[in-house]
Write a protein that holds these residues in place. Structure first.
Motif, mmCIF file in Angstrom:
data_model
loop_
_atom_site.group_PDB
_atom_site.id
_atom_site.type_symbol
_atom_site.label_atom_id
_atom_site.label_comp_id
_atom_site.label_asym_id
_atom_site.label_seq_id
_atom_site.Cartn_x
_atom_site.Cartn_y
_atom_site.Cartn_z
ATOM 1 N N CYS A 58 -8.957 7.336 1.553
ATOM 2 C CA CYS A 58 -9.261 7.054 2.955
ATOM 3 C C CYS A 58 -10.705 7.461 3.261
ATOM 4 C CB CYS A 58 -8.277 7.765 3.874
ATOM 5 S SG CYS A 58 -8.563 9.530 4.096
ATOM 6 N N PRO A 59 -11.286 6.926 4.338
ATOM 7 C CA PRO A 59 -12.676 7.268 4.672
ATOM 8 C C PRO A 59 -12.915 8.760 4.903
ATOM 9 C CG PRO A 59 -11.992 5.337 5.898
ATOM 10 C CD PRO A 59 -10.761 5.886 5.221
ATOM 11 N N ASP A 60 -11.873 9.488 5.300
ATOM 12 C CA ASP A 60 -12.015 10.926 5.527
ATOM 13 C C ASP A 60 -11.910 11.730 4.235
ATOM 14 O OD1 ASP A 60 -12.298 10.560 8.270
ATOM 15 O OD2 ASP A 60 -10.145 10.703 8.624
ATOM 16 N N GLY A 61 -11.565 11.066 3.119
ATOM 17 C CA GLY A 61 -11.437 11.752 1.844
ATOM 18 C C GLY A 61 -10.192 12.613 1.741
ATOM 19 N N VAL A 62 -9.170 12.284 2.520
ATOM 20 C CA VAL A 62 -7.971 13.119 2.584
ATOM 21 C C VAL A 62 -6.782 12.498 1.848
ATOM 22 C CG1 VAL A 62 -6.290 14.159 4.162
ATOM 23 C CG2 VAL A 62 -8.696 14.126 4.778
ATOM 24 N N VAL A 63 -6.583 11.194 1.991
ATOM 25 C CA VAL A 63 -5.387 10.530 1.466
ATOM 26 C C VAL A 63 -5.760 9.571 0.344
ATOM 27 C CG1 VAL A 63 -3.378 9.111 2.046
ATOM 28 C CG2 VAL A 63 -4.302 10.695 3.743
ATOM 29 N N LEU A 64 -4.984 9.599 -0.744
ATOM 30 C CA LEU A 64 -5.159 8.678 -1.860
ATOM 31 C C LEU A 64 -4.068 7.613 -1.787
ATOM 32 C CD1 LEU A 64 -6.573 7.925 -4.544
ATOM 33 C CD2 LEU A 64 -4.890 9.398 -5.691
ATOM 34 N N PHE A 65 -4.485 6.347 -1.822
ATOM 35 C CA PHE A 65 -3.564 5.204 -1.742
ATOM 36 C C PHE A 65 -3.618 4.383 -3.017
ATOM 37 C CE2 PHE A 65 -5.121 5.892 2.609
ATOM 38 C CZ PHE A 65 -3.933 5.936 3.326
ATOM 39 N N ARG A 66 -2.555 3.603 -3.252
ATOM 40 C CA ARG A 66 -2.547 2.558 -4.284
ATOM 41 C C ARG A 66 -2.306 1.238 -3.559
ATOM 42 N NH1 ARG A 66 1.315 3.970 -8.011
ATOM 43 N NH2 ARG A 66 2.908 3.114 -6.652
ATOM 44 N N LEU A 67 -3.127 0.254 -3.817
ATOM 45 C CA LEU A 67 -2.948 -1.075 -3.262
ATOM 46 C C LEU A 67 -2.528 -1.999 -4.396
ATOM 47 C CD1 LEU A 67 -5.038 -2.888 -0.674
ATOM 48 C CD2 LEU A 67 -4.625 -4.036 -2.827
ATOM 49 N N ILE B 251 0.863 -1.180 0.000
ATOM 50 C CA ILE B 251 0.000 0.000 0.000
ATOM 51 C C ILE B 251 0.899 1.228 0.000
ATOM 52 C CG2 ILE B 251 -1.817 1.258 1.195
ATOM 53 C CD1 ILE B 251 -2.566 -1.426 2.555
ATOM 54 N N THR B 252 0.703 2.104 -0.966
ATOM 55 C CA THR B 252 1.535 3.292 -1.133
ATOM 56 C C THR B 252 0.671 4.545 -1.053
ATOM 57 O OG1 THR B 252 2.979 2.042 -2.621
ATOM 58 C CG2 THR B 252 3.201 4.436 -2.659
ATOM 59 N N VAL B 253 1.155 5.535 -0.311
ATOM 60 C CA VAL B 253 0.475 6.834 -0.262
ATOM 61 C C VAL B 253 0.852 7.592 -1.532
ATOM 62 C CG1 VAL B 253 0.240 9.022 0.974
ATOM 63 C CG2 VAL B 253 0.563 6.890 2.260
ATOM 64 N N LEU B 254 -0.142 7.974 -2.319
ATOM 65 C CA LEU B 254 0.109 8.695 -3.570
ATOM 66 C C LEU B 254 0.030 10.206 -3.381
ATOM 67 C CD1 LEU B 254 -1.903 6.499 -6.081
ATOM 68 C CD2 LEU B 254 0.546 6.424 -5.557
ATOM 69 N N ASP B 255 -1.043 10.665 -2.750
ATOM 70 C CA ASP B 255 -1.263 12.104 -2.625
ATOM 71 C C ASP B 255 -2.379 12.330 -1.617
ATOM 72 O OD1 ASP B 255 -0.901 14.782 -3.114
ATOM 73 O OD2 ASP B 255 -1.707 14.765 -5.142
ATOM 74 N N GLY B 256 -2.718 13.580 -1.417
ATOM 75 C CA GLY B 256 -3.804 13.901 -0.514
ATOM 76 C C GLY B 256 -4.092 15.380 -0.495
ATOM 77 N N LYS B 257 -5.148 15.723 0.220
ATOM 78 C CA LYS B 257 -5.519 17.133 0.354
ATOM 79 C C LYS B 257 -4.511 17.827 1.253
ATOM 80 C CE LYS B 257 -10.423 16.531 -0.406
ATOM 81 N NZ LYS B 257 -11.768 16.657 0.159
ATOM 82 N N LYS B 258 -3.988 18.928 0.758
ATOM 83 C CA LYS B 258 -2.954 19.678 1.478
ATOM 84 C C LYS B 258 -3.578 20.657 2.461
ATOM 85 C CE LYS B 258 0.452 18.094 -1.234
ATOM 86 N NZ LYS B 258 -0.064 16.957 -1.895
ATOM 87 N N GLY B 259 -2.948 20.761 3.611
ATOM 88 C CA GLY B 259 -3.377 21.722 4.615
ATOM 89 C C GLY B 259 -2.611 23.023 4.466
ATOM 90 N N LYS B 260 -2.720 23.886 5.457
ATOM 91 C CA LYS B 260 -2.061 25.191 5.426
ATOM 92 C C LYS B 260 -0.544 25.084 5.418
ATOM 93 C CE LYS B 260 -5.889 27.501 7.639
ATOM 94 N NZ LYS B 260 -6.417 28.202 8.798
ATOM 95 N N THR B 261 -0.019 23.978 5.947
ATOM 96 C CA THR B 261 1.439 23.801 6.004
ATOM 97 C C THR B 261 2.011 23.282 4.690
ATOM 98 O OG1 THR B 261 1.253 21.540 6.817
ATOM 99 C CG2 THR B 261 1.322 23.296 8.471
#
Length: 98
Positions: A84-93, A13-23
């Motif tokens: 992810c369930p929160d809609g924040v992180v995109l994964f590849r399985l 399982i690899t983290v591809l991308d996600g919603k960016k915060g203020k940082t």
């Protein structure tokens, strides 16, 4: 703990991308960052978000049963993207057959 079953399928399982915060980094409570990878066979890999495992596990079960991940929207027989369930992180399985 004593494992008595020899698994014939592993997963990456690899983290591809996600919603960016203020940082500027992904706004993930678990701290996932692009490029993080997790290897597992059955259980939740150390450090991986347990909420995201709720989405990954049914996909893993389908793959273990010989299913083609394209039937679930995957880009190949053994690879699929999921959020992810929160809609924040995109994964590849990815399925790794032994």
């Amino acid at each position: 703990m004593k494992k008595f079953i020899q698994e014939d399928t592993s997963f990456k399982i690899t983290v591809l991308d996600g919603k960016k915060g203020k940082t500027g980094s992904i706004d993930c409570r678990n701290g996932h960052e692009p490029g993080d990878t997790y290897l597992c066979e059955y259980g939740c890999p150390e450090g991986f978000c347990q909420k995201s495992m709720l989405k990954a596990f049914p996909i893993m079960e389908a793959a273990r049963a010989g299913g083609d991940l394209r039937n679930l929207g995957g880009d190949s027989e053994s690879s699929i993207h999921f959020c992810c369930p929160d809609g924040v992180v995109l994964f590849r399985l990815e399925v790794i057959r032994k």
